[in-house]
Design an enzyme around this catalytic site. Structure first.
Site, PDB file in Angstrom:
ATOM      1  N   GLY A  88       0.824  -1.204   0.000  1.00 42.51           N
ATOM      2  CA  GLY A  88       0.000   0.000   0.000  1.00 42.51           C
ATOM      3  C   GLY A  88       0.854   1.249   0.000  1.00 42.51           C
ATOM      4  CD  GLN A 100       3.310   5.851   2.361  1.00 41.15           C
ATOM      5  OE1 GLN A 100       2.334   5.352   1.818  1.00 41.15           O
ATOM      6  NE2 GLN A 100       4.262   5.125   2.917  1.00 41.15           N
ATOM      7  CG  HIS A 139      -0.961   1.648   7.107  1.00 42.51           C
ATOM      8  ND1 HIS A 139      -0.031   1.201   8.025  1.00 42.51           N
ATOM      9  CD2 HIS A 139      -0.250   2.392   6.203  1.00 42.51           C
ATOM     10  CE1 HIS A 139       1.161   1.669   7.696  1.00 42.51           C
ATOM     11  NE2 HIS A 139       1.064   2.394   6.591  1.00 42.51           N
TER      12      HIS A 139
END
Ligand code: QAP
Ligand code: CO
Length: 167
Positions: free
Chosen positions: A46, A51, A133
């Protein structure tokens, strides 16, 4: 397609709250393609746009063994329910560290797909954990935030040290 640079904890840019995608256009399609290539290359299961330092509500996931079943979530909205379950989690932005995190078992998610079409799904197991998450990333939250401050600061110290050694 391009492999994107994944930023790592404790980079403050990981704390940025992502904005909704206004239109699923060619630029978003390119971002999704680059994020999938980055995910498969890592390899990971993932990746959130946060990010790769793009602060838009875009997530790519692939939990399949062969890496041939991508799931793209744009502007995801979650409802979690059920029992509390503990899973070992890791993160491409926290390389080398896996720790148990407690989350709700079921996830109902509504999102847009890569074509901009709305869809909804109910999931549990690893996919449920992974969606929760990745959605945390879009709010500037990391799995290490669920750990004790002692564990989190040890991880931070080690990552800063290895980054200094690499530089
Ligand atoms: C989130 O994480 C996740 O430490 C996705 O050295 C992880 O793809 C949700 C990765 C586990 C649920 C359970 C981590 C790659 C990839 C590392 C990832 C590493 C290389 C993590
Ligand atoms: Co992560």
């Amino acid at each position: 397609m391009t492999i994107l640079n994944v930023i790592s904890f404790p980079d403050p840019r990981l704390r940025t709250k992502a904005a909704p995608v206004a239109a699923v256009d060619a630029a978003i399609d390119q971002l999704v393609g680059d994020m999938l290539e980055t995910l498969y290359q890592a390899p990971g299961i993932g990746l959130a746009a946060t990010q790769v330092n793009v602060h838009k509500r875009v997530i790519v996931i692939d939990i399949s063994k062969d890496g041939d079943d991508p799931l793209v979530l744009i502007n995801p909205q979650l409802e979690v329910s059920g029992e509390l379950l503990e899973t070992q989690e890791g993160c491409l932005s926290v390389p080398g560290f896996y720790e148990p995190v407690t989350r709700r078992e079921h996830t109902h998610v509504q999102a847009l797909d890569r074509q901009g079409k709305p869809f909804a799904m109910d999931v549990d197991g690893l996919l449920s954990v992974c969606i929760q998450h990745e959605c945390d990333h879009l709010q500037g939250k990391l799995f290490v935030d669920y750990l004790s401050s002692l564990k989190r600061s040890r991880i931070q110290k080690k990552l800063l040290k290895s980054r200094r050694a690499a530089a």
